[in-house]
Design an enzyme around this catalytic site. Structure first.
Site, PDB file in Angstrom:
ATOM      1  CB  CYS A  38      -0.849  -0.013   1.300  1.00 29.45           C
ATOM      2  SG  CYS A  38      -2.006  -1.505   1.543  1.00 29.45           S
ATOM      3  CG  HIS A  73      -3.372   3.348   2.075  1.00 22.70           C
ATOM      4  ND1 HIS A  73      -4.023   2.579   0.981  1.00 22.70           N
ATOM      5  CD2 HIS A  73      -3.314   2.009   3.111  1.00 22.70           C
ATOM      6  CE1 HIS A  73      -4.152   1.339   1.197  1.00 22.70           C
ATOM      7  NE2 HIS A  73      -3.959   0.886   2.176  1.00 22.70           N
ATOM      8  CG  ASN A 111      -6.522  -1.495   1.199  1.00 24.32           C
ATOM      9  OD1 ASN A 111      -5.916  -1.001   0.425  1.00 24.32           O
ATOM     10  ND2 ASN A 111      -6.072  -1.956   2.409  1.00 24.32           N
TER      11      ASN A 111
HETATM   12  O1  UT7 Z   1      -3.806  -1.674   3.510  1.00 24.64           O
HETATM   13  C1  UT7 Z   1      -2.865  -1.614   4.714  1.00 24.64           C
HETATM   14  C2  UT7 Z   1      -3.022  -2.749   5.328  1.00 24.64           C
HETATM   15  N1  UT7 Z   1      -4.215  -2.994   5.836  1.00 24.64           N
HETATM   16  C3  UT7 Z   1      -4.996  -2.330   6.737  1.00 24.64           C
HETATM   17  O2  UT7 Z   1      -4.392  -1.168   7.400  1.00 24.64           O
HETATM   18  C4  UT7 Z   1      -6.111  -3.125   7.630  1.00 24.64           C
HETATM   19  C5  UT7 Z   1      -6.028  -2.865   9.088  1.00 24.64           C
HETATM   20  N2  UT7 Z   1      -7.019  -3.521   9.807  1.00 24.64           N
HETATM   21  C6  UT7 Z   1      -8.330  -3.316   9.585  1.00 24.64           C
HETATM   22  O3  UT7 Z   1      -8.741  -2.497   9.066  1.00 24.64           O
HETATM   23  C7  UT7 Z   1      -9.362  -4.096  10.669  1.00 24.64           C
HETATM   24  O4  UT7 Z   1      -8.594  -4.598  11.725  1.00 24.64           O
HETATM   25  C8  UT7 Z   1     -10.353  -4.722  10.070  1.00 24.64           C
HETATM   26  C9  UT7 Z   1     -11.362  -4.172   9.243  1.00 24.64           C
HETATM   27  C10 UT7 Z   1      -9.756  -6.073   9.135  1.00 24.64           C
HETATM   28  C11 UT7 Z   1     -11.168  -5.625  11.082  1.00 24.64           C
HETATM   29  O5  UT7 Z   1     -11.821  -4.721  11.949  1.00 24.64           O
HETATM   30  P1  UT7 Z   1     -11.653  -4.948  13.533  1.00 24.64           P
HETATM   31  O6  UT7 Z   1     -12.469  -3.844  14.291  1.00 24.64           O
HETATM   32  O7  UT7 Z   1      -9.990  -5.026  13.984  1.00 24.64           O
HETATM   33  O8  UT7 Z   1     -12.224  -6.359  13.727  1.00 24.64           O
HETATM   34  P2  UT7 Z   1     -11.499  -7.631  14.390  1.00 24.64           P
HETATM   35  O9  UT7 Z   1     -10.637  -8.301  13.526  1.00 24.64           O
HETATM   36  O10 UT7 Z   1     -11.085  -7.494  15.684  1.00 24.64           O
HETATM   37  O11 UT7 Z   1     -12.739  -8.654  14.592  1.00 24.64           O
HETATM   38  C12 UT7 Z   1     -14.014  -8.377  15.341  1.00 24.64           C
HETATM   39  C13 UT7 Z   1     -15.032  -9.330  15.133  1.00 24.64           C
HETATM   40  C14 UT7 Z   1     -14.512 -10.929  15.030  1.00 24.64           C
HETATM   41  O12 UT7 Z   1     -15.557 -11.585  15.795  1.00 24.64           O
HETATM   42  P3  UT7 Z   1     -15.194 -12.112  17.350  1.00 24.64           P
HETATM   43  O13 UT7 Z   1     -14.225 -12.737  17.547  1.00 24.64           O
HETATM   44  O14 UT7 Z   1     -15.351 -10.747  18.375  1.00 24.64           O
HETATM   45  O15 UT7 Z   1     -16.471 -13.047  17.399  1.00 24.64           O
HETATM   46  C15 UT7 Z   1     -14.224 -11.183  13.572  1.00 24.64           C
HETATM   47  O16 UT7 Z   1     -14.685 -12.359  13.486  1.00 24.64           O
HETATM   48  O17 UT7 Z   1     -15.525  -9.115  13.859  1.00 24.64           O
HETATM   49  C16 UT7 Z   1     -15.529 -10.447  13.075  1.00 24.64           C
HETATM   50  N3  UT7 Z   1     -15.345 -10.302  11.855  1.00 24.64           N
HETATM   51  C17 UT7 Z   1     -16.449  -9.983  10.903  1.00 24.64           C
HETATM   52  N4  UT7 Z   1     -17.824  -9.943  11.203  1.00 24.64           N
HETATM   53  C18 UT7 Z   1     -18.539  -9.644  10.158  1.00 24.64           C
HETATM   54  C19 UT7 Z   1     -14.200 -10.144  10.903  1.00 24.64           C
HETATM   55  N5  UT7 Z   1     -14.607  -9.934   9.550  1.00 24.64           N
HETATM   56  C20 UT7 Z   1     -15.829  -9.621   9.774  1.00 24.64           C
HETATM   57  C21 UT7 Z   1     -16.695  -9.527   8.637  1.00 24.64           C
HETATM   58  N6  UT7 Z   1     -18.071  -9.437   8.779  1.00 24.64           N
HETATM   59  N7  UT7 Z   1     -16.353  -9.427   7.384  1.00 24.64           N
END
Ligand code: UT7
Length: 327
Positions: free
Chosen positions: A113, A254, A284
């Site tokens: 990125c 980004h 993204n």
């Molecule tokens: O491009 C450069 C590099 N990339 C980034 O900068 C991305 C950085 N990361 C992020 O943007 C975020 O971490 C995400 C958008 C990927 C995830 O958001 P989060 O708030 O960090 O969620 P999480 O990974 O902590 O997950 C929270 C919950 C989990 O469920 P439990 O374990 O709490 O029951 C996940 O399984 O949300 C669940 N989850 C989803 N639920 C519905 C993860 N993906 C999804 C989904 N739909 N697509």
């Protein structure tokens, strides 16, 4: 020292739209979850047979038109991508062939990125030292080709697209004022593709698991590093340019996650009206994200001549970087 200035921008997004509602039918997710956690409503998906370099050709046409230069004027093509057409030759070579930039050298940059920001820094260095005069930078990705559409943690985030910028030696006080690049290879596992390279060749020792060739991310971890490093890199380039955050007219970051963008702006004390976002419609797009955003910002009149623009990016590697540009 001679500064490099952007004299042309182009952007291309494939026709096919993959909406959050489409994704609801593919994995266990909801439009509400995706939008509230990321700011994304839809993303574009390239057609079968539409390569990364093909998207670049479309972006290039627009950049040539806005710059007034022709393909034969380009001395160097830099292509930032993690989704090359081939492992060999480089995507920049494929672009050179297709746009007929017969006088140019070529190089690919693999910085995920942050790739386009790396391109800006390289272009600035070459132009400042007089090695090259006209440089074309592409940030382009066909992320749909490395996305696991069974993994809800990643597939809701990524999209395809290409952006192009033409830079030349500035003859006024505009141009790139400062850049900063940094990496931390110790954090390689946080965002990576395990197979398909020399470490785990696809097809060797009976390894035909396609999933190994798809992107994996520890989203939560990456999120924390992104907020920290995007803030730090921004502060550094602002200071190096002899400015303070208040001087910046527009932050064009980004487009990874609306919450990362807001946290970065907060760290700089920048109000939301000084932050540009188009993540809602493209998701993204990795290396394409910054040039797509710059292009949209200029088209929408959010960047005008003389404005001070801060751009900052962060991605797999881990890699990150920032630049301050006087438009
Ligand atoms: O491009 C450069 C590099 N990339 C980034 O900068 C991305 C950085 N990361 C992020 O943007 C975020 O971490 C995400 C958008 C990927 C995830 O958001 P989060 O708030 O960090 O969620 P999480 O990974 O902590 O997950 C929270 C919950 C989990 O469920 P439990 O374990 O709490 O029951 C996940 O399984 O949300 C669940 N989850 C989803 N639920 C519905 C993860 N993906 C999804 C989904 N739909 N697509």
């Amino acid at each position: 020292m001679t500064r490099a200035k952007i004299i042309g921008l182009g952007a291309y997004a494939p026709e096919r739209i993959l909406s959050n509602h489409d994704l609801e039918k593919m994995v266990d997710t909801t439009d509400e979850w995706i939008f509230s956690r990321t700011g994304i409503r839809e993303r574009r998906i390239a057609a079968t047979g539409e390569d990364t370099s093909d998207m670049c050709v479309n972006a290039a046409a627009m950049a040539f038109e806005s710059s007034g230069l022709a393909a034969s004027d380009i001395d160097l093509i830099i292509a930032a991508t993690v989704t090359p057409d081939y492992r060999l030759p480089s995507t920049s070579c494929m672009i050179q062939k297709k746009i007929k930039a017969v006088n140019s050298a070529t190089m690919d940059v693999v910085a995920a990125c942050a790739g386009f920001i790396h391109g800006l820094s390289i272009a600035q260095a070459y132009i400042a030292t007089g090695v090259y005069r006209n440089i074309m930078i592409f940030g382009a990705e066909k992320l749909s080709s490395i996305t696991d559409y069974e993994d809800r943690n990643t597939c809701v985030l990524f999209g395809d697209g290409a952006g192009a910028a033409i830079l030349t030696a500035a003859d006024d006080d505009s141009g790139i004022l400062s850049t900063y690049l940094k990496s931390d290879g110790n954090l390689d596992r946080l965002l990576h593709i395990p197979g398909g390279g020399t470490n785990k060749p696809y097809g060797a020792n009976g390894n035909y698991d396609r999933k190994e060739t798809l992107l994996r991310m520890s989203g939560n971890e990456v999120f924390k590093y992104a907020v920290r490093h995007m803030g730090d890199a921004s502060m550094r380039v602002i200071k190096d340019a002899g400015l303070s955050p208040d001087d910046i007219d527009l932050l064009v970051p980004h487009q990874a996650n609306i919450r990362i963008i807001k946290a970065t702006a907060d760290r700089l004390g920048m109000p939301q009206e000084k932050v540009f976002m188009n993540i809602e419609k493209f998701g993204n797009t990795s290396a394409a994200s910054v040039p797509l955003a710059l292009h949209d910002a200029v088209q929408q009149g959010r960047i005008k001549k003389g404005d001070l623009v801060l751009s900052v990016a962060f991605g797999g590697g881990l890699t990150w970087g920032a630049a301050v540009i006087r438009w």
